[in-house]
Design a protein around this motif. Structure first.
Motif, PDB file in Angstrom:
ATOM      1  N   ILE A 298       0.877  -1.181   0.000  1.00 28.82           N
ATOM      2  CA  ILE A 298       0.000   0.000   0.000  1.00 28.82           C
ATOM      3  C   ILE A 298       0.903   1.217   0.000  1.00 28.82           C
ATOM      4  CG2 ILE A 298      -1.697   1.338   1.303  1.00 28.82           C
ATOM      5  CD1 ILE A 298      -2.900  -1.223   2.313  1.00 28.82           C
ATOM      6  N   GLU A 299       0.952   1.915  -1.118  1.00 28.99           N
ATOM      7  CA  GLU A 299       1.893   3.020  -1.257  1.00 28.99           C
ATOM      8  C   GLU A 299       1.286   4.367  -0.889  1.00 28.99           C
ATOM      9  OE1 GLU A 299       3.210   3.005  -5.270  1.00 28.99           O
ATOM     10  OE2 GLU A 299       1.231   3.459  -6.126  1.00 28.99           O
ATOM     11  N   ARG A 300      -0.043   4.432  -0.791  1.00 25.85           N
ATOM     12  CA  ARG A 300      -0.724   5.654  -0.355  1.00 25.85           C
ATOM     13  C   ARG A 300      -2.180   5.313  -0.072  1.00 25.85           C
ATOM     14  NH1 ARG A 300       0.241   8.453  -6.206  1.00 25.85           N
ATOM     15  NH2 ARG A 300      -0.715   6.791  -7.420  1.00 25.85           N
ATOM     16  N   VAL A 301      -2.875   6.243   0.597  1.00 28.11           N
ATOM     17  CA  VAL A 301      -4.272   5.987   0.934  1.00 28.11           C
ATOM     18  C   VAL A 301      -5.118   7.199   0.534  1.00 28.11           C
ATOM     19  CG1 VAL A 301      -3.710   4.428   2.834  1.00 28.11           C
ATOM     20  CG2 VAL A 301      -4.033   6.862   3.292  1.00 28.11           C
ATOM     21  N   ILE A 302      -6.437   6.918   0.332  1.00 29.55           N
ATOM     22  CA  ILE A 302      -7.410   7.971  -0.015  1.00 29.55           C
ATOM     23  C   ILE A 302      -8.560   7.873   0.978  1.00 29.55           C
ATOM     24  CG2 ILE A 302      -9.081   8.762  -1.739  1.00 29.55           C
ATOM     25  CD1 ILE A 302      -7.193   7.859  -3.919  1.00 29.55           C
ATOM     26  N   VAL A 303      -8.755   8.950   1.735  1.00 25.77           N
ATOM     27  CA  VAL A 303      -9.775   8.995   2.777  1.00 25.77           C
ATOM     28  C   VAL A 303     -11.024   9.678   2.199  1.00 25.77           C
ATOM     29  CG1 VAL A 303     -10.342   9.780   5.101  1.00 25.77           C
ATOM     30  CG2 VAL A 303      -7.982   9.134   4.528  1.00 25.77           C
ATOM     31  N   GLY A 304     -12.025   8.880   1.855  1.00 24.30           N
ATOM     32  CA  GLY A 304     -13.263   9.426   1.299  1.00 24.30           C
ATOM     33  C   GLY A 304     -13.203   9.554  -0.211  1.00 24.30           C
ATOM     34  N   ASN A 305     -14.316   9.303  -0.839  1.00 29.03           N
ATOM     35  CA  ASN A 305     -14.408   9.409  -2.300  1.00 29.03           C
ATOM     36  C   ASN A 305     -15.646  10.243  -2.656  1.00 29.03           C
ATOM     37  OD1 ASN A 305     -13.504   8.309  -5.073  1.00 29.03           O
ATOM     38  ND2 ASN A 305     -15.707   7.866  -5.056  1.00 29.03           N
ATOM     39  N   GLU A 306     -15.407  11.467  -3.116  1.00 35.31           N
ATOM     40  CA  GLU A 306     -16.472  12.396  -3.521  1.00 35.31           C
ATOM     41  C   GLU A 306     -17.468  12.637  -2.380  1.00 35.31           C
ATOM     42  OE1 GLU A 306     -18.168  11.087  -7.228  1.00 35.31           O
ATOM     43  OE2 GLU A 306     -16.335  11.502  -8.350  1.00 35.31           O
ATOM     44  N   SER A 307     -16.996  12.600  -1.173  1.00 37.23           N
ATOM     45  CA  SER A 307     -17.863  12.804  -0.004  1.00 37.23           C
ATOM     46  C   SER A 307     -18.412  14.222   0.036  1.00 37.23           C
ATOM     47  CB  SER A 307     -17.085  12.512   1.285  1.00 37.23           C
ATOM     48  OG  SER A 307     -16.523  11.224   1.249  1.00 37.23           O
ATOM     49  N   VAL A 308     -17.601  15.198  -0.351  1.00 41.82           N
ATOM     50  CA  VAL A 308     -18.056  16.591  -0.385  1.00 41.82           C
ATOM     51  C   VAL A 308     -19.001  16.803  -1.560  1.00 41.82           C
ATOM     52  CG1 VAL A 308     -17.322  18.995  -0.654  1.00 41.82           C
ATOM     53  CG2 VAL A 308     -15.988  17.427   0.779  1.00 41.82           C
ATOM     54  N   LEU A 309     -18.680  16.236  -2.709  1.00 44.34           N
ATOM     55  CA  LEU A 309     -19.532  16.381  -3.887  1.00 44.34           C
ATOM     56  C   LEU A 309     -20.943  15.865  -3.608  1.00 44.34           C
ATOM     57  CD1 LEU A 309     -19.795  17.024  -6.962  1.00 44.34           C
ATOM     58  CD2 LEU A 309     -19.216  14.612  -7.358  1.00 44.34           C
ATOM     59  N   ARG A 310     -21.048  14.720  -2.946  1.00 53.35           N
ATOM     60  CA  ARG A 310     -22.351  14.135  -2.651  1.00 53.35           C
ATOM     61  C   ARG A 310     -23.077  14.866  -1.535  1.00 53.35           C
ATOM     62  NH1 ARG A 310     -19.240   9.557  -2.468  1.00 53.35           N
ATOM     63  NH2 ARG A 310     -19.642   9.388  -0.220  1.00 53.35           N
ATOM     64  N   GLY A 311     -22.332  15.653  -0.754  1.00 47.48           N
ATOM     65  CA  GLY A 311     -22.939  16.322   0.389  1.00 47.48           C
ATOM     66  C   GLY A 311     -23.019  15.443   1.618  1.00 47.48           C
ATOM     67  N   ASP A 312     -22.303  14.323   1.621  1.00 49.54           N
ATOM     68  CA  ASP A 312     -22.329  13.438   2.781  1.00 49.54           C
ATOM     69  C   ASP A 312     -21.529  14.020   3.937  1.00 49.54           C
ATOM     70  OD1 ASP A 312     -23.896  11.703   1.395  1.00 49.54           O
ATOM     71  OD2 ASP A 312     -22.324  10.245   0.970  1.00 49.54           O
ATOM     72  N   LEU A 313     -20.438  14.743   3.632  1.00 46.87           N
ATOM     73  CA  LEU A 313     -19.591  15.352   4.658  1.00 46.87           C
ATOM     74  C   LEU A 313     -19.320  16.802   4.296  1.00 46.87           C
ATOM     75  CD1 LEU A 313     -16.873  12.567   5.183  1.00 46.87           C
ATOM     76  CD2 LEU A 313     -18.897  12.985   6.603  1.00 46.87           C
ATOM     77  N   THR A 314     -19.188  17.625   5.328  1.00 53.79           N
ATOM     78  CA  THR A 314     -18.713  18.985   5.089  1.00 53.79           C
ATOM     79  C   THR A 314     -17.189  18.952   4.985  1.00 53.79           C
ATOM     80  OG1 THR A 314     -18.493  19.477   7.430  1.00 53.79           O
ATOM     81  CG2 THR A 314     -20.648  19.899   6.402  1.00 53.79           C
ATOM     82  N   VAL A 315     -16.622  20.013   4.479  1.00 56.41           N
ATOM     83  CA  VAL A 315     -15.163  20.064   4.356  1.00 56.41           C
ATOM     84  C   VAL A 315     -14.484  19.932   5.718  1.00 56.41           C
ATOM     85  CG1 VAL A 315     -13.206  21.509   3.661  1.00 56.41           C
ATOM     86  CG2 VAL A 315     -15.234  21.331   2.178  1.00 56.41           C
ATOM     87  N   PRO A 316     -14.926  20.646   6.749  1.00 55.16           N
ATOM     88  CA  PRO A 316     -14.289  20.458   8.076  1.00 55.16           C
ATOM     89  C   PRO A 316     -14.403  19.023   8.581  1.00 55.16           C
ATOM     90  CG  PRO A 316     -15.556  22.490   8.041  1.00 55.16           C
ATOM     91  CD  PRO A 316     -15.893  21.773   6.776  1.00 55.16           C
ATOM     92  N   GLU A 317     -15.556  18.383   8.374  1.00 54.24           N
ATOM     93  CA  GLU A 317     -15.700  16.994   8.818  1.00 54.24           C
ATOM     94  C   GLU A 317     -14.718  16.094   8.090  1.00 54.24           C
ATOM     95  OE1 GLU A 317     -20.473  16.834   9.988  1.00 54.24           O
ATOM     96  OE2 GLU A 317     -19.824  16.458   7.920  1.00 54.24           O
ATOM     97  N   LEU A 318     -14.583  16.282   6.793  1.00 56.49           N
ATOM     98  CA  LEU A 318     -13.665  15.460   6.019  1.00 56.49           C
ATOM     99  C   LEU A 318     -12.224  15.699   6.456  1.00 56.49           C
ATOM    100  CD1 LEU A 318     -13.061  13.516   3.706  1.00 56.49           C
ATOM    101  CD2 LEU A 318     -13.122  15.462   2.121  1.00 56.49           C
ATOM    102  N   ILE A 319     -11.870  16.946   6.735  1.00 55.97           N
ATOM    103  CA  ILE A 319     -10.503  17.260   7.173  1.00 55.97           C
ATOM    104  C   ILE A 319     -10.174  16.535   8.467  1.00 55.97           C
ATOM    105  CG2 ILE A 319      -9.053  19.130   8.088  1.00 55.97           C
ATOM    106  CD1 ILE A 319     -10.319  20.967   5.977  1.00 55.97           C
ATOM    107  N   ARG A 320     -11.127  16.460   9.366  1.00 56.46           N
ATOM    108  CA  ARG A 320     -10.876  15.766  10.629  1.00 56.46           C
ATOM    109  C   ARG A 320     -10.561  14.294  10.401  1.00 56.46           C
ATOM    110  NH1 ARG A 320     -14.873  19.448  12.641  1.00 56.46           N
ATOM    111  NH2 ARG A 320     -16.585  17.975  12.255  1.00 56.46           N
ATOM    112  N   TYR A 321     -11.289  13.649   9.492  1.00 58.43           N
ATOM    113  CA  TYR A 321     -10.988  12.250   9.171  1.00 58.43           C
ATOM    114  C   TYR A 321      -9.592  12.126   8.540  1.00 58.43           C
ATOM    115  CZ  TYR A 321     -15.773  10.558  10.012  1.00 58.43           C
ATOM    116  OH  TYR A 321     -16.965  10.194  10.587  1.00 58.43           O
ATOM    117  N   ILE A 322      -9.260  13.039   7.650  1.00 63.17           N
ATOM    118  CA  ILE A 322      -7.955  12.981   6.973  1.00 63.17           C
ATOM    119  C   ILE A 322      -6.821  13.122   7.989  1.00 63.17           C
ATOM    120  CG2 ILE A 322      -6.437  14.204   5.355  1.00 63.17           C
ATOM    121  CD1 ILE A 322      -8.967  14.949   3.755  1.00 63.17           C
TER     122      ILE A 322
END
Length: 899
Positions: free
Chosen positions: A157-181
């Motif tokens: 595993i050379e890198r990871v991606i936390v969330g996929n289009e979560s902001v686009l779908r409106g499932d998470l706000t940007v601050p919420e996504l940043i906290r997960y990242i």
């Protein structure tokens, strides 16, 4: 082995057999027939080849740097909690990718996805692992925990991606996504990011401060970019993001093109477009050393509810794990087209050969036209039959295909029936059965004729006018029986009774009052009062004015003992100068100058309840008029032919009646004819099927004409079904676009073609056979189309019910006011309005740039034409002439000005 490969083994053997048959039959065709055959069949092959030309593009000879990987098989669906938990399936997937790609990207770390890194390492594949984040906090916690665990456990595993289009779908706000990242960045040692479309990154630049690289999705299809400009557009978006975030590494986390599904403006999904995009992009990416993941490894049918049909077709492999296109060499949209062309050839060759051998008298142009129609119908059926094999259809579309395939076969049969009629009526030099009127001398034997007239609630002046014409018949011995039944107003029947007495002893009047059996009951009563000396029975409608030479001209045909009845055409009078009646008149004339002439060629005419003469012995043998059928005349004629008697059709006018005065009367008359035909079909269906006992009942030619003559009415019934289906489908496209896609082109294109053919067929036959002008031909076509809805209703009601009251066609009605005329077409007007609203909604919702959108709108508009025709004809029955229209307008204008 795939379902496509199963069809290949017997192709060569079948082709060889067909070739031998063609060579054998070619000797019987002659030079002209052979040339036409080769031209038609060769043209079909060239058309298939032309529509499936291979495309050459820049090849890709390297290894793909990365592909997005979702391991779902066609029977798995995360929305139904059916996850890819079978490790062997994922292992086979990754084994297939070995040597073709270097890295894979995943989207989740739970529900079996945590096994992917371990299996990928087995095949030397690196992984960009993902965690799926949405509105479910508990699910998100599981994803994050498993992602961290896997990143620590697997060194591939050379890198990871936390969330996929979560902001686009409106499932998470940007601050919420940043906290997960940030949580993940603290726990893992590999680079961390989130994946969003390029424009989301530009709109939320603060995200870049919390990631180690920028993972963008750039999918030109969704942006309505044409395929030929797609790679350039991707590179422009890449440079735009790169310039916005200097110093940050840019990963094209999703880049690709779909192979099937709905158009999106000028962006057309297709195998060729996907192949060209992927090849071109891979070469550009190699030259510029881009970091990317092709969207995606395998087709994912579970995405249908999310993205429509296109969502299931982004893979470079299909759902059965077969490559859709080669990375080098020619690209074919449909590699099975030779088999489709071969099926089209096989379906057409034998009917064409049979037609050429049995109809050599048809002129070469007619042979070529009908052979073309056969080949076109065969090609359309082959195309339609292969749709579920060539295209990966969702279940709903496969069900639609299964339902519409028989319907399309029926419509194509109607085309061939009409085409055969057109071919014989236009390009056949001489008619085999052409009966002319006689001018018999007085010294020959003239059998007695008993003329029967059934009257019900008719205007007495009209009936008296008809009786006066019968009194003028130039025939030595006949009687006239007038049977007035079910007329309760004495003011209607007493003047007729009085006039019969005035005309003399040969005119006899009977008033029955309430009497069963409608017209058939009245005619059966007349048979009981017929002079025993009568050898011929004639039937005349009460609105007809008969020519004096009618009997003298037609009775001599009974000199041949095989003749059971002699029929002259129905004709109309008093229509001149009346727009509505003129349209009706020429619509009627089409049947008598075309349909009846064609049927007469094979002794298969329809008997009509007026201007018909019947041998009395035949009635005694086969029975009286059937009172269970509201089209007793057509049923009796069919029984007569079934008994082995011959019919004679003399296409010459000997009497004229009145057309209906209103659109309601016009519809009611046609409803009765169609409903009666349905009664006949249900009662005598065994007579219409092939019978191995040759020489009994109807001949095969007669069965053909009766069955095929009524089949177009079933096509009108299908039109109603298709109209309701089209309205429902349009509602689905507008209200539930995620579940509905535009109907298959294999059904839309033939619909448009069949409509064009019907118009061409009608106008061509009228021009050749019916003595009317072009405006009159157009008026007749409009009148015929206006009855589509009525015919459909009669078909359905006739199939599900057994009895229908006899609908008398009113004559000499007063003209209705305009509003009443519109109300006579209220059902058709409502259907027209619904179809217009449907077309407008599609245009508003989808725009006018997509070809399939415009095609569907065209289908809705074409479906509306018969309903518009009904409105036009109904209004014409209220304002039938230009002079009347001007008068009506002058009356209304002062009122409008006052308003």
């Amino acid at each position: 082995m795939s379902k496509k490969m199963l069809l290949i083994p017997h192709l060569k053997e079948l082709s060889a057999k067909i070739a031998r048959t063609v060579l054998t039959c070619g000797k019987k065709l002659g030079r002209t027939g052979t040339l036409i055959l080769l031209f038609i069949l060769g043209g079909n092959l060239l058309l298939w080849a032309g529509l499936n030309r291979p495309v050459q593009d820049e090849p890709w000879n390297g290894i793909v740097a990365g592909v997005s990987y979702s391991p779902y098989q066609k029977w798995e669906d995360p929305f139904k909690d059916k996850f890819p938990t079978v490790v062997k399936e994922m292992d086979r997937d990754l084994a297939l990718l070995k040597g073709k790609v270097s890295s894979i990207r995943t989207y989740s770390s739970i529900n079996g996805m945590e096994e992917v890194p371990r299996l990928a390492k087995k095949y030397g594949l690196t992984v960009t692992a993902g965690a799926w984040l949405d509105k479910r906090p508990a699910n998100n916690e599981r994803e994050i925990a498993n992602l961290i665990r896997s990143a620590k456990k697997y060194d591939n595993i050379e890198r990871v991606i936390v969330g996929n289009e979560s902001v686009l779908r409106g499932d998470l706000t940007v601050p919420e996504l940043i906290r997960y990242i940030e949580r993940v960045r603290k726990e893992v040692k590999v680079p961390v990011s989130t994946a969003e479309p390029w424009h989301v990154w530009l709109a939320h630049k603060e995200l870049a401060q919390h990631v180690d690289y920028i993972a963008i999705h750039v999918l030109p299809y969704w942006e309505r970019v044409p395929a030929e400009r797609a790679v350039d557009w991707v590179m422009s978006r890449y440079e735009q993001v790169k310039n916005a975030f200097p110093g940050k590494h840019i990963l094209l986390a999703e880049v690709g093109w779909p192979s099937a599904g709905s158009r999106r403006g000028p962006a057309k999904p297709s195998v060729i477009n996907e192949a060209k995009f992927v090849r071109e992009f891979l070469n550009v990416a190699s030259r510029q050393q881009l970091d990317y993941f092709i969207m995606e490894a395998f087709d994912q049918p579970w995405k249908l509810p999310l993205e429509g049909s296109v969502g299931a077709h982004w893979g470079i492999f299909n759902v059965e794990r077969q490559a859709k296109f080669p990375m080098q060499g020619d690209i074919l949209e449909n590699p099975l087209w030779p088999m489709e062309a071969g099926l089209a050839f096989a379906l057409a060759i034998f009917p064409i050969l049979w037609f050429f051998i049995h109809f050599k008298e048809i002129r070469p142009l007619g042979q070529a036209v009908f052979a073309f129609l056969i080949q076109a119908a065969a090609s359309l059926m082959a195309w339609t039959a292969f749709v579920p094999i060539v295209d990966d259809l969702p279940l709903f579309s496969e069900i639609m295909w299964g339902v519409l395939l028989p319907a399309q076969f029926g419509l194509l049969m109607v085309v061939l029936i009409n085409g055969f009629e057109m071919t014989e009526m236009i390009w056949k030099p001489n008619l085999r059965r052409r009966f002319l009127s006689y001018n018999g001398s007085n010294d020959r034997y003239w059998p007695m004729v008993s003329l029967h007239v059934a009257v019900c609630n008719e205007p007495p002046d009209m009936v008296i006018q008809m009786l006066n014409s019968l009194a003028r018949l130039d025939y030595p011995i006949y009687e006239v029986l007038v049977i007035d039944n079910n007329t309760y107003d004495a003011r209607l029947w007493e003047p007729v009774k009085k006039h019969c007495k005035h005309l003399g002893r040969r005119f006899k009047f009977f008033h029955l009052g309430r009497w069963p059996g409608y017209k058939a009951g009245a005619l059966n009563f007349a048979l009981t009062r017929t002079d025993p000396k009568a050898e011929i029975i004639g039937v005349v409608d009460s609105d007809y004015i008969v020519q004096p030479n009618w009997l003298r001209s037609l009775v001599p045909h009974f000199d041949r003992p095989s003749v059971g009845f002699v029929q002259a055409p129905q004709d109309q009078r008093g229509w001149e100068g009346n727009l509505f009646k003129e349209m009706c008149n020429w619509e009627y004339n089409g049947f008598f100058h075309i349909g009846m002439v064609h049927r007469n060629e094979r002794n298969a005419i329809i008997q009509h309840g007026t201007m018909t003469l019947i041998r009395k012995k035949v009635i005694d043998k086969i029975g009286k008029w059937s009172e269970w059928c509201i089209c007793e005349d057509a049923e009796f004629g069919m029984r007569l032919l079934h008994a082995g008697y011959e019919s004679v059709y003399v296409n010459e006018c000997f009497g004229r009646g009145l057309t209906p005065d209103t659109f309601a009367g016009y519809k009611g008359q046609r409803f009765r004819w169609v409903y009666g035909a349905m009664q006949i079909i249900k009662h005598h269906w065994r007579w219409l099927v092939p019978d191995l006992k040759k020489g009994r009942g109807l001949t095969m030619a007669q069965k053909y004409h009766f069955a095929m003559g009524w089949l177009p009415w079933f096509a009108d019934a299908l039109h109603m079904i298709f109209t309701f289906a089209g309205l429902c489908w349009t509602a689905g496209l507008v209200v539930w676009p995620q579940y509905f896609e535009f109907p298959l082109a294999a059904f839309i294109v033939p619909t448009l073609g069949i409509f064009a053919f019907k118009i061409t067929h009608s106008l061509a036959l009228y021009k050749t056979r019916v003595p009317c002008t072009l405006p009159q031909r157009i008026g007749a076509a409009i009148a015929g189309m206006s009855l589509t809805h009525t015919i459909a209703k009669a078909v359905f009601r006739g199939l599900i019910t057994s009895k229908q009251p006899f609908l008398r066609t009113p004559k000499d009605e007063s003209r209705p006011p305009l509003i009443q005329g519109i109300l006579m077409a209220r059902e058709e007007g409502l259907m027209f309005l619904l179809l217009m609203l449907a077309a407008c909604n599609i245009f508003v919702f989808y725009g006018g740039s997509d070809l399939e959108v415009l095609t569907w709108i065209a289908v809705l508009l074409i479906q509306s034409i018969p309903y518009l025709a009904a409105i036009i004809v109904s209004v014409a029955s209220t304002v039938p002439t230009l002079a009347d229209f001007k008068t009506w307008l002058n009356v209304k204008r002062p009122q409008m000005q006052r308003i």
